[in-house]
Design a protein around this motif. Structure first.
Motif, PDB file in Angstrom:
ATOM      1  N   PRO A   1     -11.446  -4.064   2.869  1.00 43.85           N
ATOM      2  CA  PRO A   1     -10.340  -4.743   3.546  1.00 43.85           C
ATOM      3  C   PRO A   1      -9.060  -4.844   2.706  1.00 43.85           C
ATOM      4  O   PRO A   1      -7.965  -4.591   3.218  1.00 43.85           O
ATOM      5  N   VAL A   2      -9.168  -5.200   1.433  1.00 47.18           N
ATOM      6  CA  VAL A   2      -7.953  -5.330   0.609  1.00 47.18           C
ATOM      7  C   VAL A   2      -7.372  -3.953   0.313  1.00 47.18           C
ATOM      8  O   VAL A   2      -6.149  -3.779   0.321  1.00 47.18           O
TER       9      VAL A   2
ATOM     10  N   ILE B   1      -1.273   2.697  -5.876  1.00 47.20           N
ATOM     11  CA  ILE B   1      -1.064   1.251  -5.867  1.00 47.20           C
ATOM     12  C   ILE B   1      -2.237   0.570  -6.564  1.00 47.20           C
ATOM     13  O   ILE B   1      -3.371   1.011  -6.449  1.00 47.20           O
ATOM     14  N   ALA B   2      -1.922  -0.463  -7.309  1.00 48.58           N
ATOM     15  CA  ALA B   2      -2.947  -1.296  -7.947  1.00 48.58           C
ATOM     16  C   ALA B   2      -2.581  -2.743  -7.695  1.00 48.58           C
ATOM     17  O   ALA B   2      -1.410  -3.124  -7.760  1.00 48.58           O
TER      18      ALA B   2
ATOM     19  N   VAL C   1       1.143  -6.679  -7.335  1.00 43.64           N
ATOM     20  CA  VAL C   1       0.970  -5.309  -6.868  1.00 43.64           C
ATOM     21  C   VAL C   1       1.865  -4.403  -7.702  1.00 43.64           C
ATOM     22  O   VAL C   1       3.039  -4.697  -7.901  1.00 43.64           O
ATOM     23  N   ASP C   2       1.277  -3.332  -8.204  1.00 44.74           N
ATOM     24  CA  ASP C   2       2.041  -2.295  -8.898  1.00 44.74           C
ATOM     25  C   ASP C   2       1.942  -1.022  -8.073  1.00 44.74           C
ATOM     26  O   ASP C   2       0.837  -0.550  -7.786  1.00 44.74           O
ATOM     27  N   ILE C   3       3.088  -0.488  -7.693  1.00 45.75           N
ATOM     28  CA  ILE C   3       3.136   0.708  -6.854  1.00 45.75           C
ATOM     29  C   ILE C   3       3.852   1.810  -7.615  1.00 45.75           C
ATOM     30  O   ILE C   3       4.909   1.579  -8.189  1.00 45.75           O
TER      31      ILE C   3
ATOM     32  N   LEU D   1      -3.591  -2.644   1.079  1.00 43.33           N
ATOM     33  CA  LEU D   1      -2.743  -1.932   0.124  1.00 43.33           C
ATOM     34  C   LEU D   1      -2.328  -0.572   0.672  1.00 43.33           C
ATOM     35  O   LEU D   1      -1.177  -0.147   0.511  1.00 43.33           O
ATOM     36  N   ASN D   2      -3.253   0.127   1.330  1.00 45.62           N
ATOM     37  CA  ASN D   2      -2.922   1.416   1.943  1.00 45.62           C
ATOM     38  C   ASN D   2      -1.864   1.250   3.025  1.00 45.62           C
ATOM     39  O   ASN D   2      -0.959   2.085   3.151  1.00 45.62           O
TER      40      ASN D   2
END
Length: 170
Positions: A55-56, A89-90, A104-106, A60-61
């Motif tokens: 789910p998470v 993404i992380a 969030v790091d993208i 993020l996607n």
């Protein structure tokens, strides 16, 4: 009045018009597996995140896909079309439940002839800060209502207040 990357006029008066309603559904497949999405366009979500995104990861996607559409369109409008594009993404999440995303790091990876760093950085900024509806939805001020239909019997909608940390994000 301004124009979004999709040439849709935006203004304060448009906020007073009928809202756009987006619908989806999930169907439980057993264990922690679900098919999610509108009829005929479903994808798998795995609560264990082993057979499919969890789910998470799906959240993020969605953030990546939503902002990516806008970045690609903004660059195309500048007559600097994208040739290759990917996003990584992380997310950092709380250790305890609810294990919400705290950071969030993208990373956007873009290739294309004539695209300058300034153009790409501006496209990313506009996409994430102004046009991406997923990014704009990741906020504590969203009105949330839930209704339970149990064994075919619909309940009354209940307004929920999503969890907001008292200390601002711990």
């Amino acid at each position: 009045m301004s124009t979004s990357p999709m040439n849709e006029p935006t203004s304060f008066t448009s906020e007073l018009q009928q809202p756009v309603v987006t619908q989806s559904q999930i169907v439980w497949l057993g264990d922690k597996l679900f098919d999610a999405g509108p009829a005929g366009r479903a994808h798998r979500i795995d609560g264990y995140a082993k057979l499919a995104p969890g789910p998470v990861e799906t959240l993020l996607n969605a953030l990546c896909a939503c902002s990516s559409v806008d970045v690609i369109e903004i660059l195309a409008k500048r007559r600097t079309p994208v040739e290759r594009f990917s996003v990584t993404i992380a997310a950092e999440r709380r250790a305890l439940a609810p294990r919400r995303v705290r950071r969030v790091d993208i990373e956007f990876r873009i290739d294309g002839a004539g695209i300058t760093r300034d153009q790409a950085e501006r496209a990313i900024q506009l996409a994430v800060e102004r046009y991406c509806s997923v990014a704009a939805s990741l906020s504590s001020d969203i009105v949330t209502e839930a209704r339970l239909t149990l064994n075919g019997e619909a309940g009354t909608p209940v307004r929920l207040n999503p969890w907001v940390p008292a200390d601002g994000g711990a």
